[in-house]
Design an enzyme around this catalytic site. Sequence first.
Site, PDB file in Angstrom:
ATOM      1  N   ARG A   1       0.852  -1.183   0.000  1.00  0.00           N
ATOM      2  CA  ARG A   1       0.000   0.000   0.000  1.00  0.00           C
ATOM      3  C   ARG A   1       0.892   1.238   0.000  1.00  0.00           C
ATOM      4  O   ARG A   1       2.054   1.182   0.397  1.00  0.00           O
ATOM      5  CB  ARG A   1      -0.930   0.004   1.207  1.00  0.00           C
ATOM      6  CG  ARG A   1      -0.223  -0.172   2.537  1.00  0.00           C
ATOM      7  CD  ARG A   1      -1.215  -0.318   3.669  1.00  0.00           C
ATOM      8  NE  ARG A   1      -1.888   0.932   3.947  1.00  0.00           N
ATOM      9  CZ  ARG A   1      -1.435   1.868   4.788  1.00  0.00           C
ATOM     10  NH1 ARG A   1      -0.295   1.689   5.412  1.00  0.00           N
ATOM     11  NH2 ARG A   1      -2.104   2.970   5.008  1.00  0.00           N
TER      12      ARG A   1
ATOM     13  N   ARG B   1      -3.337  10.244   2.992  1.00  0.00           N
ATOM     14  CA  ARG B   1      -4.255  10.702   4.051  1.00  0.00           C
ATOM     15  C   ARG B   1      -5.146  11.804   3.503  1.00  0.00           C
ATOM     16  O   ARG B   1      -4.637  12.759   2.920  1.00  0.00           O
ATOM     17  CB  ARG B   1      -3.450  11.265   5.223  1.00  0.00           C
ATOM     18  CG  ARG B   1      -2.647  10.207   5.920  1.00  0.00           C
ATOM     19  CD  ARG B   1      -1.954  10.826   7.112  1.00  0.00           C
ATOM     20  NE  ARG B   1      -1.009   9.883   7.670  1.00  0.00           N
ATOM     21  CZ  ARG B   1       0.012  10.223   8.434  1.00  0.00           C
ATOM     22  NH1 ARG B   1       0.222  11.496   8.730  1.00  0.00           N
ATOM     23  NH2 ARG B   1       0.820   9.307   8.896  1.00  0.00           N
TER      24      ARG B   1
ATOM     25  N   ARG C   1      20.485  -4.124   1.348  1.00  0.00           N
ATOM     26  CA  ARG C   1      20.801  -2.779   0.866  1.00  0.00           C
ATOM     27  C   ARG C   1      21.572  -2.056   1.961  1.00  0.00           C
ATOM     28  O   ARG C   1      21.391  -2.324   3.144  1.00  0.00           O
ATOM     29  CB  ARG C   1      19.528  -1.986   0.563  1.00  0.00           C
ATOM     30  CG  ARG C   1      18.886  -2.384  -0.737  1.00  0.00           C
ATOM     31  CD  ARG C   1      17.769  -1.430  -1.116  1.00  0.00           C
ATOM     32  NE  ARG C   1      16.697  -1.374  -0.177  1.00  0.00           N
ATOM     33  CZ  ARG C   1      16.272  -0.254   0.427  1.00  0.00           C
ATOM     34  NH1 ARG C   1      16.852   0.908   0.191  1.00  0.00           N
ATOM     35  NH2 ARG C   1      15.253  -0.297   1.256  1.00  0.00           N
TER      36      ARG C   1
ATOM     37  N   ARG D   1      17.713  11.586   0.622  1.00  0.00           N
ATOM     38  CA  ARG D   1      17.219  12.569   1.595  1.00  0.00           C
ATOM     39  C   ARG D   1      18.372  13.227   2.333  1.00  0.00           C
ATOM     40  O   ARG D   1      19.505  12.750   2.285  1.00  0.00           O
ATOM     41  CB  ARG D   1      16.239  11.924   2.575  1.00  0.00           C
ATOM     42  CG  ARG D   1      16.744  10.667   3.226  1.00  0.00           C
ATOM     43  CD  ARG D   1      15.641  10.007   4.049  1.00  0.00           C
ATOM     44  NE  ARG D   1      16.171   8.878   4.775  1.00  0.00           N
ATOM     45  CZ  ARG D   1      15.517   8.183   5.692  1.00  0.00           C
ATOM     46  NH1 ARG D   1      14.285   8.512   6.009  1.00  0.00           N
ATOM     47  NH2 ARG D   1      16.068   7.170   6.301  1.00  0.00           N
TER      48      ARG D   1
ATOM     49  N   GLU E   1      21.912  11.001   2.310  1.00  0.00           N
ATOM     50  CA  GLU E   1      21.837   9.533   2.246  1.00  0.00           C
ATOM     51  C   GLU E   1      21.800   9.050   0.803  1.00  0.00           C
ATOM     52  O   GLU E   1      20.954   9.475   0.020  1.00  0.00           O
ATOM     53  CB  GLU E   1      20.549   9.044   2.925  1.00  0.00           C
ATOM     54  CG  GLU E   1      20.620   9.065   4.417  1.00  0.00           C
ATOM     55  CD  GLU E   1      19.434   8.340   5.055  1.00  0.00           C
ATOM     56  OE1 GLU E   1      19.211   8.586   6.240  1.00  0.00           O
ATOM     57  OE2 GLU E   1      18.737   7.542   4.363  1.00  0.00           O
TER      58      GLU E   1
ATOM     59  N   TYR F   1      13.682  -6.579   8.679  1.00  0.00           N
ATOM     60  CA  TYR F   1      13.793  -5.187   9.108  1.00  0.00           C
ATOM     61  C   TYR F   1      12.979  -5.025  10.396  1.00  0.00           C
ATOM     62  O   TYR F   1      11.792  -5.342  10.437  1.00  0.00           O
ATOM     63  CB  TYR F   1      13.280  -4.193   8.051  1.00  0.00           C
ATOM     64  CG  TYR F   1      13.391  -2.803   8.612  1.00  0.00           C
ATOM     65  CD1 TYR F   1      14.615  -2.146   8.623  1.00  0.00           C
ATOM     66  CD2 TYR F   1      12.305  -2.187   9.238  1.00  0.00           C
ATOM     67  CE1 TYR F   1      14.754  -0.909   9.225  1.00  0.00           C
ATOM     68  CE2 TYR F   1      12.441  -0.948   9.843  1.00  0.00           C
ATOM     69  CZ  TYR F   1      13.665  -0.317   9.821  1.00  0.00           C
ATOM     70  OH  TYR F   1      13.808   0.905  10.434  1.00  0.00           O
TER      71      TYR F   1
ATOM     72  N   ASP G   1      12.041  -2.205  13.470  1.00  0.00           N
ATOM     73  CA  ASP G   1      12.207  -0.916  14.124  1.00  0.00           C
ATOM     74  C   ASP G   1      12.709  -1.175  15.541  1.00  0.00           C
ATOM     75  O   ASP G   1      12.608  -2.295  16.052  1.00  0.00           O
ATOM     76  CB  ASP G   1      10.874  -0.165  14.164  1.00  0.00           C
ATOM     77  CG  ASP G   1      10.680   0.705  12.932  1.00  0.00           C
ATOM     78  OD1 ASP G   1      11.692   1.208  12.398  1.00  0.00           O
ATOM     79  OD2 ASP G   1       9.523   0.896  12.519  1.00  0.00           O
TER      80      ASP G   1
HETATM   81  P1  FDA Z   1      21.894  -3.815  15.440  1.00  0.00           P
HETATM   82  O1  FDA Z   1      22.367  -3.872  14.028  1.00  0.00           O
HETATM   83  O2  FDA Z   1      21.595  -2.501  16.024  1.00  0.00           O
HETATM   84  O3  FDA Z   1      22.988  -4.522  16.361  1.00  0.00           O
HETATM   85  C1  FDA Z   1      23.697  -5.682  15.965  1.00  0.00           C
HETATM   86  C2  FDA Z   1      25.075  -5.609  16.575  1.00  0.00           C
HETATM   87  O4  FDA Z   1      25.743  -6.849  16.343  1.00  0.00           O
HETATM   88  C3  FDA Z   1      25.963  -4.527  15.966  1.00  0.00           C
HETATM   89  O5  FDA Z   1      26.433  -3.656  16.957  1.00  0.00           O
HETATM   90  C4  FDA Z   1      27.097  -5.308  15.314  1.00  0.00           C
HETATM   91  O6  FDA Z   1      28.347  -4.641  15.382  1.00  0.00           O
HETATM   92  C5  FDA Z   1      27.105  -6.577  16.143  1.00  0.00           C
HETATM   93  N1  FDA Z   1      27.738  -7.697  15.453  1.00  0.00           N
HETATM   94  C6  FDA Z   1      27.464  -8.159  14.212  1.00  0.00           C
HETATM   95  N2  FDA Z   1      28.274  -9.173  13.900  1.00  0.00           N
HETATM   96  C7  FDA Z   1      29.090  -9.361  14.960  1.00  0.00           C
HETATM   97  C8  FDA Z   1      30.171 -10.244  15.223  1.00  0.00           C
HETATM   98  N3  FDA Z   1      30.588 -11.135  14.331  1.00  0.00           N
HETATM   99  N4  FDA Z   1      30.801 -10.174  16.425  1.00  0.00           N
HETATM  100  C9  FDA Z   1      30.413  -9.255  17.353  1.00  0.00           C
HETATM  101  N5  FDA Z   1      29.396  -8.385  17.143  1.00  0.00           N
HETATM  102  C10 FDA Z   1      28.745  -8.433  15.958  1.00  0.00           C
HETATM  103  N6  FDA Z   1      14.296   2.033  13.970  1.00  0.00           N
HETATM  104  C11 FDA Z   1      13.380   2.870  14.506  1.00  0.00           C
HETATM  105  O7  FDA Z   1      12.625   2.463  15.389  1.00  0.00           O
HETATM  106  N7  FDA Z   1      13.312   4.179  14.093  1.00  0.00           N
HETATM  107  C12 FDA Z   1      14.140   4.684  13.134  1.00  0.00           C
HETATM  108  O8  FDA Z   1      14.041   5.859  12.778  1.00  0.00           O
HETATM  109  C13 FDA Z   1      15.115   3.812  12.561  1.00  0.00           C
HETATM  110  N8  FDA Z   1      15.962   4.266  11.620  1.00  0.00           N
HETATM  111  C14 FDA Z   1      16.843   3.408  11.030  1.00  0.00           C
HETATM  112  C15 FDA Z   1      17.674   3.873  10.010  1.00  0.00           C
HETATM  113  C16 FDA Z   1      18.554   3.003   9.393  1.00  0.00           C
HETATM  114  C17 FDA Z   1      19.454   3.504   8.289  1.00  0.00           C
HETATM  115  C18 FDA Z   1      18.581   1.634   9.767  1.00  0.00           C
HETATM  116  C19 FDA Z   1      19.475   0.660   9.071  1.00  0.00           C
HETATM  117  C20 FDA Z   1      17.786   1.176  10.791  1.00  0.00           C
HETATM  118  C21 FDA Z   1      16.895   2.060  11.424  1.00  0.00           C
HETATM  119  N9  FDA Z   1      16.085   1.628  12.462  1.00  0.00           N
HETATM  120  C22 FDA Z   1      15.166   2.482  13.010  1.00  0.00           C
HETATM  121  C23 FDA Z   1      16.151   0.221  12.942  1.00  0.00           C
HETATM  122  C24 FDA Z   1      17.082   0.044  14.134  1.00  0.00           C
HETATM  123  O9  FDA Z   1      18.401   0.369  13.777  1.00  0.00           O
HETATM  124  C25 FDA Z   1      16.979  -1.430  14.571  1.00  0.00           C
HETATM  125  O10 FDA Z   1      15.728  -1.642  15.141  1.00  0.00           O
HETATM  126  C26 FDA Z   1      17.986  -1.833  15.578  1.00  0.00           C
HETATM  127  O11 FDA Z   1      19.259  -1.595  15.044  1.00  0.00           O
HETATM  128  C27 FDA Z   1      17.842  -3.317  15.853  1.00  0.00           C
HETATM  129  O12 FDA Z   1      18.748  -3.710  16.815  1.00  0.00           O
HETATM  130  P2  FDA Z   1      19.556  -5.073  16.672  1.00  0.00           P
HETATM  131  O13 FDA Z   1      20.176  -5.281  17.981  1.00  0.00           O
HETATM  132  O14 FDA Z   1      18.698  -6.133  16.114  1.00  0.00           O
HETATM  133  O15 FDA Z   1      20.649  -4.794  15.520  1.00  0.00           O
END
Ligand code: FDA
Length: 389
Positions: free
Chosen positions: A175, A179, A258, A289, A312, A360, A362
């Site tokens: 979708r 609004r 990506r 953006r 970005e 993905y 949040d």
């Molecule tokens: P996250 O990626 O944060 O943490 C994983 C960790 O594992 C990292 O620190 C990494 O270094 C570590 N790791 C990986 N491999 C490893 C290894 N081999 N050894 C040791 N450590 C390792 N959400 C939201 O609510 N509002 C928002 O506005 C946004 N905006 C946004 C923008 C962009 C560009 C992205 C990509 C994402 C968002 N998000 C978001 C999503 C948000 O970033 C996401 O919810 C959290 O990062 C999820 O947390 P995780 O712990 O799952 O992963």
Amino acid sequence: MNTDLVVVGSGLFGLTVAERAARELGLKVTMIDRRPHLGGNAYSENEERTGIEVHRYGAHLFHTSNERVWEYVNRFTQFTNYVHRVYTRHQGEVYPMPINLGTINQFFRSAYSPGEARELIREQAGELAGTDPQNLNDKGIQLIGRPLYEAFIKHYTGKQWQTDPKDLPASIISRLPVRYTYDNRYFNDTHEGLPVDGYTAWLERMADHPNIDVRLDTDFFDDSQEFSKASVVGQVPVVYTGPVDRYFDYAQGDLSWRTIDLEEEVLDIEDFQGTSVMNYPDEDVPFTRIHEFRHFHPERDYTKDATVIMREFSRFAEKGDEPYYPVNTSLDREKLLAYRDLAKGESSVLFGGRLGTYKYLDMHMAIGSALSMVDNKIAPHFTSGAPLT
Ligand code: FDA
């Protein structure tokens, strides 16, 4: 090994698991991260020259309608009353997003009522009525009509995917929100705001417990480390939040992601764009953006001499790039199923977070799913000996 649980990754998923396991279950937790800081992608730091808080891995806005998550995060930080709004700059004019009655009336130089605007969009979307769109371009036209789709969605999506929307599957969008009011709040959630003293202060408070040992610059796949895959798996329960394909040494192939290139600039002016985010949906602008970080915290007394902006650029990730958004092709989904089967065979490892599940998420979703993992898997295992996986 003097630890009850190893958490790989200190993003919001790993932090939530570590905090609950330490505080609620009284476990000794070792949390490792290969980066030099904790917090995963939500990490932020103050830009050196201006002191303006910059979200290092792209802008992060906290929002949730999940009361349990809201109560939980408020234990570690207060939130400002920031309300996110997005604008878009198309052919020299600025419009409010997501597409709303204000956008429609400005775009068509009109003063439609909600009912008239609805009728207009229905007519325009009728161009492909009754067809079964096979690509994103046709789907977009069928959802909101050609004029709005081509102005605000087509090239923006094309830039995000570096692919002509005619060559993208229709399934990417189900979708496109329109609004029929002037409401241009970006999120519909009950709660929204930014951590009062910044993301890093919030995230560090979560890890601040005597039972949590944080080890940075520590890669789980580096066998020379004390807490590496080779030394801990099978010895102590592990919660792994890194990429699932990496865990299995890409045995079923690489999952595609990506990534985003972020280009930061400090400008010697007080205000660049008057708002925190401006989209650029036109084809001739290479970025998608621009964020201007001072606007996330109007309550702070930031310098008036300079401002920090971040452009970005979106592209497909290669090995070594930060994986940001799952591409999720049908081939990816097949590989993911194969990885899930492999994961079932790892009886002492739980896979979580956006990288560990190839989803993905949040921030509030990552926290909510970590809380569920603690309730349903980790607590039963440690309190009554239930199998971990
Ligand atoms: P996250 O990626 O944060 O943490 C994983 C960790 O594992 C990292 O620190 C990494 O270094 C570590 N790791 C990986 N491999 C490893 C290894 N081999 N050894 C040791 N450590 C390792 N959400 C939201 O609510 N509002 C928002 O506005 C946004 N905006 C946004 C923008 C962009 C560009 C992205 C990509 C994402 C968002 N998000 C978001 C999503 C948000 O970033 C996401 O919810 C959290 O990062 C999820 O947390 P995780 O712990 O799952 O992963």
